[in-house]
Design an enzyme around this catalytic site. Structure first.
Site, PDB file in Angstrom:
ATOM      1  CB  SER A 212      -0.962  -0.047   1.191  1.00 31.38           C
ATOM      2  OG  SER A 212      -2.031   0.857   1.011  1.00 31.38           O
ATOM      3  CD  GLU A 326      -5.106  -4.467  -4.229  1.00 33.28           C
ATOM      4  OE1 GLU A 326      -5.328  -4.078  -3.072  1.00 33.28           O
ATOM      5  OE2 GLU A 326      -3.991  -4.882  -4.595  1.00 33.28           O
ATOM      6  CG  HIS A 424      -5.565  -2.711   0.025  1.00 35.15           C
ATOM      7  ND1 HIS A 424      -4.568  -2.667  -0.926  1.00 35.15           N
ATOM      8  CD2 HIS A 424      -5.217  -1.783   0.958  1.00 35.15           C
ATOM      9  CE1 HIS A 424      -3.678  -1.740  -0.582  1.00 35.15           C
ATOM     10  NE2 HIS A 424      -4.049  -1.201   0.566  1.00 35.15           N
TER      11      HIS A 424
END
Length: 520
Positions: A212, A326, A424
């Protein structure tokens, strides 16, 4: 005889205390003692820079003050100032402005000398407003058992890490401000370069890795002249910084300084001196957008896109990719409707070029929900990772290995993660081989994916190539064949997923790069 007796007393004391002390290590600032855990030596809360407090707030990290005697490195240091958590379900960390510490997991040294081990340096994510180097998911124990040293590093976040301000720029010998968190990352890498050999590591074989905003940091470090020579491989998971500056003008120093002035005014701080007296607890969070890197003369003279496009990047082997779902962890689509799809997008992001909306077709409300998830996936992560891979493959000489993570963890019904799939964050349990940190119903396929992914990552750190005995072959990515690996059950090789939508993004961004910067 007396020396032997003393040694026995020390050994007994250690045994009765319930904590086995790891071998002492002499660093440049003094001696430290860690703890011995399961065949590893672990050193927690090792300082790599002076506490960035008082007059050192919003300055480049300063050297650690030396100490006399042995310093215990058996407990994690507080995380940098923040509110909230970087991952749903995470226990909020203890925080402090005094936070520039790192943690080291290394195979216990033998009596005979051994060659330096590869080093993986982990840079946490959290949108530059959260994150911790001591989060259990990031512990390096499982990877260290595969023959590498793992170091997790802390860095300033939020306004304490990224405030730009005209007064800060004027006092800087480099005529810049912002990016203090990135300077912390570089200072940690410099400390590792100077000290890791004492822990059994090879300072000439360092891999930086992050997820990230940690992945964004990896892309920045590859573009930063200050980081040249401090790492030799790079891993970027679901995060890179390659969008046109025309759609993100706040990243330019002059604009970031303007935002910094507005932020200081919101705190009723009329001068830099007054800003440095504001309690650290008030300098957290998004802070009106003061939580992003800055294009400035010292750390990041040009954007990562421009650095890569012109071949100026720190050219090292690169492993990167993103996850199939994600956006499920980041976007609530329960209220998305087909009738208001375009207006909702404009409300969230401003007016996007029409071709981007058209690229994600929908007719029903359910299709609109999927379209929103796919758009956000590609907008936030998919295009950046594809662009990063193509840029490195085009101007760099080092290999690129590109993945898509497709394995849905067994997120429990009723949990905060329910229905997320390969979202994610989801790959982290597998990369660090930490499935057993959660009491979920992990399958044999999950354990196979975790074994393969952790081995790929370790192999890459060792040699710059993830392939190894017993693993499915992972071909290098090139701009000719564009092969990527799909990490899941089963693991397969194929072309880039949703390539048509990514190409539309690419054409729109290319057109935007040819325009003047947007007015503010």
């Amino acid at each position: 005889m007396r020396k032997r007796w003393r040694a026995c007393v020390v050994l007994l004391a250690i045994q009765f205390s319930g904590v086995a002390v790891a071998q002492r290590v002499v660093t440049e600032s003094g001696t430290i003692t860690g703890i011995s855990e399961g065949g590893l030596s672990v050193y927690k809360g090792v300082p790599f820079a002076a506490p960035p407090v008082g007059d050192l707030r919003w300055r480049p990290p300063a050297p650690v003050a030396p100490w006399i005697g042995a310093r215990k490195a058996d407990a994690f240091a507080p995380a940098c100032m923040q509110v909230g958590v970087s991952m749903p379900g995470e226990t909020p960390p203890v925080v402090s402005e005094d936070c520039l510490y790192l943690n080291i997991w290394t195979p216990a040294k033998k009596k005979t000398a051994h060659e330096g081990l590869p080093v993986i340096v982990w840079i946490y994510g959290g949108g530059y407003i959260n994150g911790s180097a001591s989060m259990p998911l990031y512990w390096g124990d499982r990877l260290a058992h595969k023959g590498v040293i793992v170091v997790t590093i802390a860095y300033r976040i939020g306004p304490l890490g990224f405030l730009a301000h005209p007064e800060l720029t004027r006092e800087s010998p480099h005529h810049s401000s912002g990016n203090y968190g990135l300077m912390d990352q570089i200072a940690a890498l410099e400390w590792i370069h100077r000290n890791i050999a004492a822990f059994g590591g090879d300072p000439k074989n360092v891999t930086i890795a992050g997820q990230s905003s940690g992945g964004m940091s990896v892309s920045i470090l590859m573009a930063s002249p200050l980081a040249k020579g401090l790492f030799h491989r790079a891993i970027g998971e679901s995060g890179g910084l390659f969008e046109p500056l025309q759609i993100a003008p706040k990243y330019l120093l002059a604009n970031a300084e303007h935002d910094g002035e507005k932020y200081a005014a919101s705190l009723s701080a009329a001068s830099l001196q007054e800003l440095r007296r504001v309690p650290a607890s008030q300098l957290t969070g998004n802070a009106g957008g003061i939580c992003h890197p800055v294009i400035e003369p010292y750390v990041l003279p040009v954007s990562p896109y421009d650095a890569f496009a012109s071949g100026q990047q720190n050219d090292v082997p690169l492993l990167l990719g993103s996850n199939a779902d994600e956006a499920r962890a980041l976007v609530d689509v329960t209220q998305v409707k087909a009738a208001t799809f375009a207006s909702d997008i404009e409300h969230s992001f401003g007016a996007l070029p029409p071709p981007l909306i058209v690229a994600y077709a929908y007719a029903t409300d359910q299709e609109a929900k999927q379209a929103r998830l796919h758009l956000e996936r590609d907008l936030r992560f998919g295009w950046d990772m594809w662009a990063w891979a193509r840029l490195q493959a085009g101007t760099g000489k080092s290999s690129v290995f590109y993945y898509s993570f497709t394995q849905p963890p067994p997120f429990p019904v009723g949990s905060v993660y329910e229905g997320w799939g390969a979202s994610h964050f989801a790959e982290l349990w597998y990369v660090f081989d930490h499935l057993d940190q959660e009491p979920w119903h992990w399958s044999a396929a999950d354990r196979k994916v975790a074994e393969e992914m952790s081995s790929y990552w370790v192999n890459f750190a060792k040699s710059g190539n993830p392939n190894g005995s017993g693993l499915p072959a992972w071909p290098a990515f090139t701009n000719t064949d564009s092969n990527i690996i799909y990490l899941g059950d089963p693991t397969t090789i194929g072309g880039v997923a949703n390539i048509n939508s990514l190409k539309i993004f690419d054409s729109v961004y290319t057109a935007v790069r040819g325009t003047q910067f947007a007015a503010r």
